[in-house]
Design a protein around this motif. Structure first.
Motif, PDB file in Angstrom:
ATOM      1  N   PRO A  80      16.452   7.082  40.074  1.00 22.79           N
ATOM      2  CA  PRO A  80      15.654   7.452  41.147  1.00 22.79           C
ATOM      3  C   PRO A  80      16.115   6.527  42.601  1.00 22.79           C
ATOM      4  O   PRO A  80      15.684   6.764  43.544  1.00 22.79           O
ATOM      5  CB  PRO A  80      14.252   6.806  40.405  1.00 22.79           C
ATOM      6  CG  PRO A  80      14.470   5.815  39.766  1.00 22.79           C
ATOM      7  CD  PRO A  80      15.893   6.365  38.964  1.00 22.79           C
ATOM      8  N   PHE A  81      16.950   5.505  42.505  1.00 20.98           N
ATOM      9  CA  PHE A  81      17.218   4.750  43.935  1.00 20.98           C
ATOM     10  C   PHE A  81      18.792   5.024  44.037  1.00 20.98           C
ATOM     11  O   PHE A  81      19.158   4.114  45.066  1.00 20.98           O
ATOM     12  CB  PHE A  81      16.960   3.248  43.486  1.00 20.98           C
ATOM     13  CG  PHE A  81      15.552   2.969  43.170  1.00 20.98           C
ATOM     14  CD1 PHE A  81      14.702   3.066  44.625  1.00 20.98           C
ATOM     15  CD2 PHE A  81      15.033   2.691  42.044  1.00 20.98           C
ATOM     16  CE1 PHE A  81      13.340   2.761  43.917  1.00 20.98           C
ATOM     17  CE2 PHE A  81      13.569   2.244  41.712  1.00 20.98           C
ATOM     18  CZ  PHE A  81      12.776   2.425  42.641  1.00 20.98           C
ATOM     19  N   ARG A  82      19.227   6.071  43.521  1.00 19.23           N
ATOM     20  CA  ARG A  82      20.754   6.393  44.008  1.00 19.23           C
ATOM     21  C   ARG A  82      21.713   5.504  43.380  1.00 19.23           C
ATOM     22  O   ARG A  82      22.659   5.058  44.083  1.00 19.23           O
ATOM     23  CB  ARG A  82      20.951   6.724  45.226  1.00 19.23           C
ATOM     24  CG  ARG A  82      19.998   7.906  45.765  1.00 19.23           C
ATOM     25  CD  ARG A  82      20.413   8.536  47.417  1.00 19.23           C
ATOM     26  NE  ARG A  82      19.561   9.468  47.686  1.00 19.23           N
ATOM     27  CZ  ARG A  82      18.696   9.526  48.717  1.00 19.23           C
ATOM     28  NH1 ARG A  82      18.555   8.828  49.460  1.00 19.23           N
ATOM     29  NH2 ARG A  82      18.156  10.873  48.715  1.00 19.23           N
ATOM     30  N   GLY A  83      21.561   4.661  42.625  1.00 21.72           N
ATOM     31  CA  GLY A  83      22.408   3.718  42.004  1.00 21.72           C
ATOM     32  C   GLY A  83      23.665   4.102  41.320  1.00 21.72           C
ATOM     33  O   GLY A  83      24.778   3.466  41.740  1.00 21.72           O
ATOM     34  N   ILE A 107      26.935  -2.858  46.685  1.00 22.79           N
ATOM     35  CA  ILE A 107      25.535  -3.855  45.987  1.00 22.79           C
ATOM     36  C   ILE A 107      24.602  -3.500  47.109  1.00 22.79           C
ATOM     37  O   ILE A 107      24.633  -3.738  48.226  1.00 22.79           O
ATOM     38  CB  ILE A 107      25.909  -5.236  46.183  1.00 22.79           C
ATOM     39  CG1 ILE A 107      27.353  -5.574  45.137  1.00 22.79           C
ATOM     40  CG2 ILE A 107      24.835  -6.067  45.530  1.00 22.79           C
ATOM     41  CD1 ILE A 107      27.082  -5.454  43.717  1.00 22.79           C
ATOM     42  N   ARG A 108      23.504  -3.012  46.628  1.00 23.10           N
ATOM     43  CA  ARG A 108      22.071  -2.825  47.337  1.00 23.10           C
ATOM     44  C   ARG A 108      20.864  -3.162  46.435  1.00 23.10           C
ATOM     45  O   ARG A 108      20.893  -2.823  45.303  1.00 23.10           O
ATOM     46  CB  ARG A 108      22.026  -1.170  47.705  1.00 23.10           C
ATOM     47  CG  ARG A 108      21.115  -0.807  48.437  1.00 23.10           C
ATOM     48  CD  ARG A 108      20.921   0.809  48.387  1.00 23.10           C
ATOM     49  NE  ARG A 108      22.062   1.267  49.007  1.00 23.10           N
ATOM     50  CZ  ARG A 108      22.612   1.739  50.026  1.00 23.10           C
ATOM     51  NH1 ARG A 108      22.243   1.500  51.051  1.00 23.10           N
ATOM     52  NH2 ARG A 108      23.870   2.143  49.915  1.00 23.10           N
ATOM     53  N   ALA A 109      19.982  -3.852  47.202  1.00 23.03           N
ATOM     54  CA  ALA A 109      18.852  -4.027  46.669  1.00 23.03           C
ATOM     55  C   ALA A 109      18.001  -2.887  46.604  1.00 23.03           C
ATOM     56  O   ALA A 109      18.001  -1.983  47.202  1.00 23.03           O
ATOM     57  CB  ALA A 109      18.023  -5.080  47.558  1.00 23.03           C
ATOM     58  N   VAL A 110      17.490  -2.820  45.354  1.00 24.80           N
ATOM     59  CA  VAL A 110      16.531  -1.734  44.991  1.00 24.80           C
ATOM     60  C   VAL A 110      15.330  -1.775  45.802  1.00 24.80           C
ATOM     61  O   VAL A 110      14.562  -2.780  45.952  1.00 24.80           O
ATOM     62  CB  VAL A 110      15.900  -1.695  43.731  1.00 24.80           C
ATOM     63  CG1 VAL A 110      14.958  -0.684  43.187  1.00 24.80           C
ATOM     64  CG2 VAL A 110      17.158  -1.541  42.535  1.00 24.80           C
ATOM     65  N   GLY A 111      15.180  -0.777  46.641  1.00 25.65           N
ATOM     66  CA  GLY A 111      13.978  -0.635  47.630  1.00 25.65           C
ATOM     67  C   GLY A 111      14.063  -1.433  48.772  1.00 25.65           C
ATOM     68  O   GLY A 111      15.049  -1.660  49.374  1.00 25.65           O
ATOM     69  N   ASP A 112      12.991  -2.491  48.943  1.00 24.99           N
ATOM     70  CA  ASP A 112      13.013  -3.318  50.182  1.00 24.99           C
ATOM     71  C   ASP A 112      13.770  -4.592  49.711  1.00 24.99           C
ATOM     72  O   ASP A 112      13.255  -5.292  48.824  1.00 24.99           O
ATOM     73  CB  ASP A 112      11.660  -3.484  50.487  1.00 24.99           C
ATOM     74  CG  ASP A 112      11.443  -4.539  51.413  1.00 24.99           C
ATOM     75  OD1 ASP A 112      12.561  -4.801  52.438  1.00 24.99           O
ATOM     76  OD2 ASP A 112      10.329  -5.269  51.819  1.00 24.99           O
ATOM     77  N   PRO A 113      15.022  -4.872  50.427  1.00 26.14           N
ATOM     78  CA  PRO A 113      15.658  -6.000  50.125  1.00 26.14           C
ATOM     79  C   PRO A 113      14.804  -7.370  50.146  1.00 26.14           C
ATOM     80  O   PRO A 113      14.992  -8.309  49.535  1.00 26.14           O
ATOM     81  CB  PRO A 113      16.817  -5.985  50.844  1.00 26.14           C
ATOM     82  CG  PRO A 113      16.637  -4.968  51.884  1.00 26.14           C
ATOM     83  CD  PRO A 113      15.515  -3.918  51.338  1.00 26.14           C
TER      84      PRO A 113
END
Length: 177
Positions: free
Chosen positions: A1-4, A13-19
């Protein structure tokens, strides 16, 4: 759901939702993001990287044991030297090994072309590239940590007498911490 899956394919590397929220939930994630980036050879997405910089001070609330474990894992990656430099540019290094920052911009003498910090980082890079064990990697990173406190004079004839003694005491405090 978060385009992982997309991030994995793009090596990001990206934080899920609000970093900001993710790092406030667990500040060890600040250091872990850098470790994953180095371990996997991924980049850190700009909003996540900005949030790491904004929240670097939150590392003060994390136990030294958790920081030690995460830092040790970072040091053992094939890009540990990149990770230490990322720690410096994001402000994390001042909460883990602030003594290393004392060497930033501190010129050496005719026997060296790099600043004290750069020299320590290059030595560490060599230890990483040689796949040396953890103790040797950390020793290489800290081997001249005392130089900035012992520097006398400026330019090609500056000296660092006793830097090994000062550095030993500093390294013992760093490792104990």
């Amino acid at each position: 759901p978060f385009r992982g899956q997309q991030d994995l394919k793009a090596k990001v590397i990206r934080a899920v939702g609000d970093p900001d929220a993710r790092f406030q939930e667990d500040a060890l994630r600040l250091l872990r993001a850098i470790r994953f980036s180095c371990q996997l050879n991924f980049s850190i997405e700009p909003k996540t990287l900005d949030a790491i910089t904004r929240h670097a001070n939150l590392l003060e609330f994390i136990s030294k044991e958790r920081i030690r474990d995460e830092f040790s894992k970072l040091v053992m990656t094939d890009r540990g030297h990149v990770g230490v430099e990322l720690m410096r540019t994001t402000g994390l290094l001042k909460h883990v090994i602030p003594e290393l920052l004392e060497g930033v911009g501190v010129g050496q003498n005719k026997h060296h072309i790099f600043s004290v910090y750069e020299h320590n980082l290059k030595s560490f890079q060599y230890a990483v590239e040689q796949k040396f064990p953890l103790d040797v990697r950390i020793a290489s990173l800290l081997h001249d940590v005392g130089k900035s406190r012992t520097k006398r004079g400026d330019g090609i004839d500056s000296t660092f007498y006793g830097h090994q003694v000062v550095g030993e005491k500093m390294a013992l405090r760093i490792l104990d911490r």
